[in-house]
Scaffold this motif. Structure first.
Motif: not given
Length: 785
Positions: A647-654, A750-755
């Motif tokens: 979730l943290t990765v997805a947030t910062f990628v966002g 899509l980012v959350n899906l991949v993560m």
């Protein structure tokens, strides 16, 4: 906990008819109130509560230019403004503006108003006269009169302010009161229609163009564009329905999750009406965000039910198993989403807090409609054996290619995926470090660049010196300070220091007027363009300046400098604010206190400041909530890391994505980032729930994770892609903020899906290998079949 879920299952399914009838009655009642919900915008509710800038704004609102301004420009399609027809049209429009409701008539200014006067140097000395004498009317305009008005306008310094630099248009400014004398709040949507009817439609023709800008016009145009929001939301709904049908090949199972999500939407709208709220144009997308969360949970339910049917269960058995199997992970995910939206209330902006209430109410209702209502309705379905066999075949076919993806759970692959995840987190944090909080483009960021409002705004900003955005800096002194020459000198130094600040296009204030008046009283001698050092002369000039609104209080306890800016981009405003603070710190004065800030840029600066200040605590609260819920559900720190790090990765990628696409973090985009966490939690809880169920059966971590991905992976992939495709259609919306939200949402889905499908299982396996369990997983923790 497992016993509680079982008892709840027995109670609800034992009284299915009564529960569903109660839900139906509640829906009918809420629909009645939902139909009464209206758009409700407000300038005041955008102001942060208790912020230093807003305190300054409110304290001196009666003395300074109001930030809620209306600007109207009359522009002949050919020629200059200095013709009888053009000045007559300007007079007519000025009169129309004066008699608009909620207009502060004393604050209206144009060439035709008595508060526009020229300071003339004559043989007798200094004289102030109106630009257009009160004895002159539109029919009495002659070439000589027009020539005199033109000369007075130039001498008075109004070229670039009330008249464009090329003298092809003239401006009317007015200040709006959000509440009338009876205390009734201004309806901005209706007011926008009134502006179009009383100004644009009436006075714009083949000879003249009428340009209108201001908060009232901007919000009204956004509200008018909200109809396109409904169209694109309907398109997304249809695409979602088609995708769900492709997934389950059943009309009933297609309609079911959408019906349940729409039911909670009706409850949400009805509750808002009962609470006395309206729907803010800037928050009009929030209900769809909540709807998306409902669809996500609905598809998980349909996936569970069809999987149970494929294994020979009856509709009743499948529905009951779905209820008990998904109630806890679904509730945990929805509670997390609920808390995510509730944390928005820490942003002390009334509009954001209203948005938080709107979203959290909708999410709370999802617990009933998607986790209870949906399986109970599904239990009434009569499902044929043939459908169950086809469902089993589809499940097996999908599982074949999912096995390739599930290979990420194997130790070597998991280690590689974990390393890549950590590297991606580092890169995303580095690249997103200087993301912009606030708007990143000139004009109204919610509207398209070619929208009429932004075309008008661009035309005005190009042709006038004062700019559409201004920051007012207040200089406070002791009461009765009109003989204190130190105030004017100090302010004059400040104005000189601000001239070279990027983004400042012009400066006007008490000290600059003092210079102008001193020059006039001394026969235009250039040496006298200075702030007087003689207290008597200084006080006399202050009295003259006090006749004009916007520059001082009568006793000189407050004087002001207006910094007119090139635009209201966050970087522009932040740079000017920094420059003011640096001057204040480097040049302290015992006589004067510098206060920030008024003007529309001051309000925007306060909003940006509060959004930036609240963002990290808000995300911290959300993640703490997730950690607590994961610990309560699984009693395992490894689960916390495996669920939260992706979730943290997805947030910062966002955030990185927002920076690259020049989407600022604003009150409109903040809920999207919160939603991204909510969607990511959905995926995490459902996957981890199945993982623990299989580990409780004695499977090792690799086998358990592969089976978990095979069971819920397809639903997760399907949900993310379906929602991403649906919202991606928003990119074609006329409203820029909806187009930006569509891009951002599609990306975050899509980012959350991949993560969820790579980082989460990889982390779970790596952590299990690094920190082996001392005892087997107990099935009693799981509330799952």
């Amino acid at each position: 906990m497992n016993g509680i879920v079982r008892r709840l299952e027995a109670l609800l399914f034992g009284h299915r008819a009564a529960v569903l009838v109660a839900i139906g009655v509640l829906t009918a009642v809420m629909a009645y109130f939902a139909l009464q919900l209206r758009m409700d915008a407000g300038f005041e509710k955008q102001m942060p509560i208790g912020h230093e800038y807003i305190q300054t704004f409110r304290k001196y609102s009666g003395d300074l230019f109001g930030a809620n301004r209306l600007t109207v420009v009359v522009k002949p399609r050919q020629g200059t403004i200095w013709t009888r027809p053009a000045l007559t049209r300007l007079y007519d429009v000025t009169q129309a503006v004066l008699f608009l409701p909620n207009i502060d008539r004393l604050g209206v200014q144009s060439l035709w108003t008595p508060n526009s006067f020229v300071n003339e140097i004559t043989e007798e000395g200094f004289r102030a006269e109106p630009l257009i004498d009160g004895t002159i009317s539109a029919p009495s305009l002659t070439d000589d009169v027009i020539a005199k008005i033109r000369r007075s306008t130039s001498d008075g310094g109004f070229i670039g302010t009330l008249v464009s630099r090329d003298q092809t248009s003239a401006m009317i400014t007015a200040e709006l009161d959000e509440y009338d004398r009876a205390g009734n709040k201004l309806d901005y949507v209706a007011y926008n229609r009134l502006l179009e009817e009383k100004l644009r439609s009436k006075f714009e023709d083949k000879d003249f163009e009428i340009q209108i800008i201001g908060f009232a016009k901007q919000v009204g145009d956004i509200a008018d564009g909200a109809s396109s929001v409904l169209v694109f939301c309907a398109i997304a709904l249809v695409l979602t329905a088609l995708a769900v049908f492709w997934y389950c090949h059943s009309v009933r199972f297609t309609v079911l999750p959408i019906l349940c999500s729409l039911t909670s939407l009706v409850w949400q709208f009805g509750t808002l009406r009962l609470l006395g709220f309206g729907l803010d144009p800037l928050a009009v997308l929030v209900p769809f965000l909540v709807f998306a969360i409902g669809v996500s949970h609905g598809v998980q339910q349909i996936n569970y039910i069809t999987r149970e049917l494929a294994h020979g269960r009856t509709a009743m058995q499948a529905a009951r198993h779905s209820f008990t199997g998904l109630l806890v992970p679904g509730t945990l995910a929805l509670v997390t989403a609920f808390v995510s939206f509730v944390t928005l209330v820490i942003v002390p902006i009334p509009m954001v807090r209203e948005l938080a209430i709107t979203a959290s109410i909708g999410v709370a209702y999802k617990i009933v409609t998607n986790l209870v209502m949906l399986p109970m309705l599904a239990s009434w379905f009569n499902v044929s054996k043939a459908y169950a066999e086809r469902a089993l075949a589809r499940h097996e076919a999908r599982s074949r290619w999912l096995r390739t993806l599930a290979a990420v759970a194997r130790p070597r692959n998991a280690l590689i995926a974990t390393v890549l995840t950590v590297l991606l987190l580092g890169a995303a944090m580095f690249e997103s470090r200087d993301r912009v909080v606030g708007t990143v483009a000139p004009g109204a960021p919610e509207l398209a660049a070619d929208a009429r409002f932004n075309r008008d705004a661009l035309s005005i900003s190009k042709n006038y010196d004062i700019g559409l955005d201004w920051l007012t800096v207040v200089f406070e002194a002791a009461p009765e300070s009109c003989e204190n020459v130190a105030i004017g000198a100090y302010q004059d130094d400040f104005a000189w220091a601000m001239q070279d600040v990027p983004g400042v296009i012009s400066i006007n204030g008490f000290s600059s007027l003092m210079r102008t008046y001193n020059l006039g009283y001394n026969e235009g001698n250039p040496k006298m363009s200075a702030v007087p050092i003689d207290s008597g002369n200084y006080a006399a000039l202050a009295t003259e300046i006090g006749r004009m609104r916007g520059y001082m209080r009568k006793d000189c306890s407050m004087t002001a400098v207006h910094l007119f800016l090139a635009d209201h981009k966050a970087t522009t405003i932040a740079g000017v604010i920094r420059a003011v603070e640096q001057f204040r710190h480097a040049n302290p004065s015992k006589d004067v206190k510098i206060r920030l800030a008024s003007g529309n840029a001051g309000v925007l600066a306060a909003i940006n400041d509060e959004v930036e200040r609240s963002e990290r605590p808000m995300l911290l609260y959300v993640y703490v909530t997730i950690m607590i819920l994961v610990l309560l559900a699984y009693r395992d720190v490894r689960a916390v890391i495996a669920c939260c790090l992706p979730l943290t990765v997805a947030t910062f990628v966002g955030y990185w994505f927002m920076k690259e696409l020049e989407i600022g973090l604003t009150v409109a985009t903040l809920p999207v980032m919160v939603l991204a966490v909510g969607i990511g939690v959905d995926y995490a809880f459902y996957i981890y729930n199945r993982l623990h169920a299989h580990m409780a059966e004695g499977q090792n971590i690799v086998q358990a994770m592969e089976n978990a991905l095979l069971e819920v992976g397809m639903a997760t992939i399907f949900t993310a892609i379906t929602l991403a495709i649906g919202v991606s259609t928003w990119a074609f919306s006329a409203l820029k903020f909806q187009a930006d939200m569509g891009k951002l949402l599609a990306f975050m889905f899509l980012v959350n899906l991949v993560m969820a499908m790579t980082a989460l299982p990889a982390l779970a396996v790596v952590l299990e290998r690094l920190f082996p369990r001392r005892s087997a997983v107990r099935a009693s923790k799981l509330m799952s079949h």
